[in-house]
Scaffold this motif. Structure first.
Motif, mmCIF file in Angstrom:
data_model
loop_
_atom_site.group_PDB
_atom_site.id
_atom_site.type_symbol
_atom_site.label_atom_id
_atom_site.label_comp_id
_atom_site.label_asym_id
_atom_site.label_seq_id
_atom_site.Cartn_x
_atom_site.Cartn_y
_atom_site.Cartn_z
ATOM 1 N N VAL A 135 0.826 -1.273 -0.209
ATOM 2 C CA VAL A 135 0.028 -0.174 -0.017
ATOM 3 C C VAL A 135 0.797 1.293 -0.013
ATOM 4 O O VAL A 135 0.499 2.169 -0.783
ATOM 5 C CB VAL A 135 -0.824 -0.084 1.314
ATOM 6 C CG1 VAL A 135 -1.538 1.378 1.322
ATOM 7 C CG2 VAL A 135 -1.869 -1.106 0.907
ATOM 8 N N ARG A 136 2.107 1.418 0.585
ATOM 9 C CA ARG A 136 2.915 2.485 0.765
ATOM 10 C C ARG A 136 3.595 2.750 -0.593
ATOM 11 O O ARG A 136 3.383 3.850 -0.852
ATOM 12 C CB ARG A 136 3.887 2.146 1.813
ATOM 13 C CG ARG A 136 4.838 3.321 2.082
ATOM 14 C CD ARG A 136 6.286 2.946 2.790
ATOM 15 N NE ARG A 136 6.025 2.793 4.190
ATOM 16 C CZ ARG A 136 6.126 1.515 4.717
ATOM 17 N NH1 ARG A 136 6.702 0.549 4.000
ATOM 18 N NH2 ARG A 136 5.936 1.303 5.975
ATOM 19 N N ARG A 137 3.702 1.820 -1.273
ATOM 20 C CA ARG A 137 4.205 1.954 -2.692
ATOM 21 C C ARG A 137 3.226 2.310 -3.645
ATOM 22 O O ARG A 137 3.576 3.281 -4.318
ATOM 23 C CB ARG A 137 4.974 0.790 -3.167
ATOM 24 C CG ARG A 137 6.184 0.239 -2.269
ATOM 25 C CD ARG A 137 6.901 -0.962 -2.811
ATOM 26 N NE ARG A 137 7.244 -0.869 -4.184
ATOM 27 C CZ ARG A 137 7.626 -1.910 -4.830
ATOM 28 N NH1 ARG A 137 7.870 -3.093 -4.368
ATOM 29 N NH2 ARG A 137 8.249 -1.996 -6.222
ATOM 30 N N LEU A 138 1.918 1.782 -3.506
ATOM 31 C CA LEU A 138 1.128 2.181 -4.409
ATOM 32 C C LEU A 138 0.627 3.818 -4.474
ATOM 33 O O LEU A 138 0.270 4.154 -5.244
ATOM 34 C CB LEU A 138 -0.147 1.231 -3.984
ATOM 35 C CG LEU A 138 0.068 -0.278 -4.932
ATOM 36 C CD1 LEU A 138 -1.123 -1.278 -4.375
ATOM 37 C CD2 LEU A 138 -0.146 -0.059 -6.274
ATOM 38 N N LEU A 139 0.569 4.019 -3.074
ATOM 39 C CA LEU A 139 0.072 5.335 -2.747
ATOM 40 C C LEU A 139 0.871 6.417 -2.485
ATOM 41 O O LEU A 139 0.584 7.674 -2.525
ATOM 42 C CB LEU A 139 -1.000 5.375 -1.496
ATOM 43 C CG LEU A 139 -2.196 4.352 -1.647
ATOM 44 C CD1 LEU A 139 -3.173 4.552 -0.102
ATOM 45 C CD2 LEU A 139 -3.103 4.904 -2.818
ATOM 46 N N LYS A 140 2.186 6.095 -2.629
ATOM 47 C CA LYS A 140 3.140 7.204 -2.384
ATOM 48 C C LYS A 140 3.017 8.254 -3.523
ATOM 49 O O LYS A 140 3.064 7.824 -4.647
ATOM 50 C CB LYS A 140 4.715 6.612 -2.390
ATOM 51 C CG LYS A 140 5.723 7.767 -2.263
ATOM 52 C CD LYS A 140 7.170 6.979 -2.295
ATOM 53 C CE LYS A 140 8.168 8.163 -2.553
ATOM 54 N NZ LYS A 140 9.445 7.508 -2.725
ATOM 55 N N GLY A 141 3.015 9.510 -3.153
ATOM 56 C CA GLY A 141 2.768 10.496 -4.254
ATOM 57 C C GLY A 141 1.468 10.703 -4.804
ATOM 58 O O GLY A 141 1.164 11.747 -5.461
ATOM 59 N N VAL A 142 0.352 9.754 -4.368
ATOM 60 C CA VAL A 142 -0.800 9.828 -4.932
ATOM 61 C C VAL A 142 -1.830 10.584 -3.733
ATOM 62 O O VAL A 142 -2.597 11.495 -3.902
ATOM 63 C CB VAL A 142 -1.550 8.520 -5.115
ATOM 64 C CG1 VAL A 142 -3.013 8.593 -5.508
ATOM 65 C CG2 VAL A 142 -0.785 7.686 -6.180
ATOM 66 N N VAL A 143 -1.336 10.018 -2.390
ATOM 67 C CA VAL A 143 -2.328 10.891 -1.381
ATOM 68 C C VAL A 143 -1.182 11.728 -0.443
ATOM 69 O O VAL A 143 0.023 11.254 -0.679
ATOM 70 C CB VAL A 143 -2.970 9.868 -0.290
ATOM 71 C CG1 VAL A 143 -3.908 9.025 -1.442
ATOM 72 C CG2 VAL A 143 -2.032 8.750 0.049
ATOM 73 N N MET A 145 1.433 12.684 2.527
ATOM 74 C CA MET A 145 2.205 11.625 3.241
ATOM 75 C C MET A 145 1.747 11.557 4.600
ATOM 76 O O MET A 145 1.811 10.484 5.237
ATOM 77 C CB MET A 145 3.907 12.315 3.238
ATOM 78 C CG MET A 145 4.680 11.131 4.114
ATOM 79 S SD MET A 145 4.889 9.460 3.539
ATOM 80 C CE MET A 145 5.501 9.980 2.142
ATOM 81 N N LEU A 146 1.074 12.529 5.323
ATOM 82 C CA LEU A 146 0.553 12.535 6.684
ATOM 83 C C LEU A 146 -0.683 11.454 6.403
ATOM 84 O O LEU A 146 -0.758 10.776 7.512
ATOM 85 C CB LEU A 146 0.102 13.841 7.162
ATOM 86 C CG LEU A 146 -0.461 13.983 8.552
ATOM 87 C CD1 LEU A 146 0.711 13.396 9.478
ATOM 88 C CD2 LEU A 146 -0.713 15.298 8.927
ATOM 89 N N ALA A 147 -1.631 11.566 5.365
ATOM 90 C CA ALA A 147 -2.749 10.823 5.396
ATOM 91 C C ALA A 147 -2.343 9.451 5.219
ATOM 92 O O ALA A 147 -2.804 8.494 5.749
ATOM 93 C CB ALA A 147 -3.618 11.323 4.332
#
Length: 413
Positions: A135-143, A145-147
């Protein structure tokens, strides 16, 4: 001290000693020859190309990487000779979890932050093989960082400590250069090693198997499926195969060689030591579904005139497998089977006690030509652990062990 994920560190801005942003982290490197866990270099993507930033030249990591040297001193990263790159060589790669005795895929890497002489250090702490890393890799830069971090703390961790990780490197030259071995894997039970090998792809399987010493490889080879056995042996030269086969139980070795082509078998036998070759050739002459074809020629036998002390001394020098020592067989000068003494009876007996007085009754045995059905019924009827095999002159020529029967029955399921 805290931890930072590899995927969070990648892309982090890098500043030189003047406080100027010079680029971003492109790769994180280990030098396994020096330290298997400590990060030795960062590869920085700059406008003038990739540069190598030694970790010793980093003053702090806090929202960015701050170097203590000017960027002009950073060497051009024109190769990765001798380096293990965490993103390239570890992310999405298969590794062996020697603690869990399985093959897993890496989703992220957890790095431990430490300090030494007021300078930061990073060490590989564990690899993330669960959903949190994915999940961290998939959402990095998409949402934001704090969220993202708020979400990640709600996901259960699934990490493997770095000390329990065996890396897989398919290139033999690079494997040697990086000092990647499988010492941890070699400490596992042969059946666990076999399960791991069977779960690897052909290239990775061959690479891992090639690093095992002959004794460990032999134990694992006896446990893997026949098609995998054949594939592994086809990937090795005849001399290496001969060394491994010599370490196998003779019955298992004969069964395996019987499945190979006649040409391959002959080449392997030519490379074997004369004594081991003679044993295998004799077993190959028997039918696979006969007692002789199933028996092991490594067993413990002493003179029927021997006493308990003699048996214990023979036991000390026995080099066969542990499954063959549950019973000590008594023979005369012509190796005629006279009796059988369970190992458990030696424990309570006096050293001078004659073995013949401890022999169990009735003496159960089978002939070399007995069929599978005949001797498996004997195991079931008498609750046997081992069963002696005799020739037409009642000469003891081998033993069938319980694990042989288990393998036979499994093959018929």
């Amino acid at each position: 001290m805290g931890t930072v994920a590899l995927t969070e560190l990648l892309g982090t801005p890098v500043f030189d000693s003047a406080g100027k942003q010079c680029g971003r982290v492109r790769e994180v490197a280990l030098t396994p020859q020096e330290d298997r866990a400590r990060i030795s270099n960062l590869i920085v993507k700059t406008k003038s190309g990739p540069r190598m930033l030694p970790f010793g030249a980093i003053g702090s990591i806090n929202g960015g990487v701050y170097a203590t040297t000017p960027s002009s001193e950073w060497l051009v990263a024109d190769g990765a000779e001798g380096l293990f790159l965490l993103e390239r060589d570890l992310l999405d790669q298969q590794i062996i979890d020697v603690h869990g005795r399985k093959v897993v895929r890496v989703n992220d890497v957890d790095l431990q932050e430490e300090t030494s002489n007021n300078r930061p250090l990073l060490r590989v702490n564990s690899v993330d093989v669960g959903v949190r890393g994915a999940v961290r890799r998939l959402l990095k830069g998409v949402v934001p960082m704090l969220a993202l971090r708020t979400l990640l703390v709600q996901l259960p961790p699934r990490a493997i400590p770095w000390d329990f990780v065996d890396l897989i490197e398919t290139d033999p030259a690079r494997r040697v250069k990086l000092k990647i071995s499988h010492e941890r894997l070699a400490t596992l039970h042969p059946a666990d090693i076999a399960d791991i090998i069977e779960n690897l792809g052909p290239t990775e399987r061959d690479a891992v198997f090639a690093t095992l010493d002959e004794e460990v490889a032999a134990g694992a080879l006896e446990e893997v499926e026949l098609k995998v056995q054949k594939a592994l042996l086809e990937s090795l030269d005849s001399e290496r195969v001969a060394d491994i086969v010599e370490e196998m139980n003779p019955d298992a070795a004969a069964d395996l060689l019987a499945e190979l082509s006649e040409d391959k078998t002959e080449k392997i036998l030519e490379e074997m030591a004369p004594e081991e070759r003679k044993e295998i050739v004799e077993l190959l002459e028997f039918g696979e579904n006969s007692a002789a074809g199933r028996m092991n020629t490594e067993f413990l036998a002493v003179s029927f005139n021997a006493n308990v002390a003699d048996a214990i001394e023979s036991l000390r020098h026995f080099e066969g497998g542990i499954e063959s020592v549950s019973t000590i067989y008594l023979v005369d000068s012509r190796w005629t089977l006279v009796g059988a003494v369970p190992l458990s009876k030696l424990v309570l007996a006096a050293a001078a006690e004659p073995l013949l007085s401890l022999a169990q009754e009735p003496l159960i045995f089978t002939s070399v030509n007995a069929r599978d059905k005949d001797f498996t019924e004997l195991f079931d009827k008498y609750n046997l652990v081992t069963l002696p095999v005799v020739d037409e002159k009642q000469k003891l020529v081998g033993v069938i062990t319980a694990d042989d029967i288990i393998s036979l029955l499994r093959a018929k399921l």
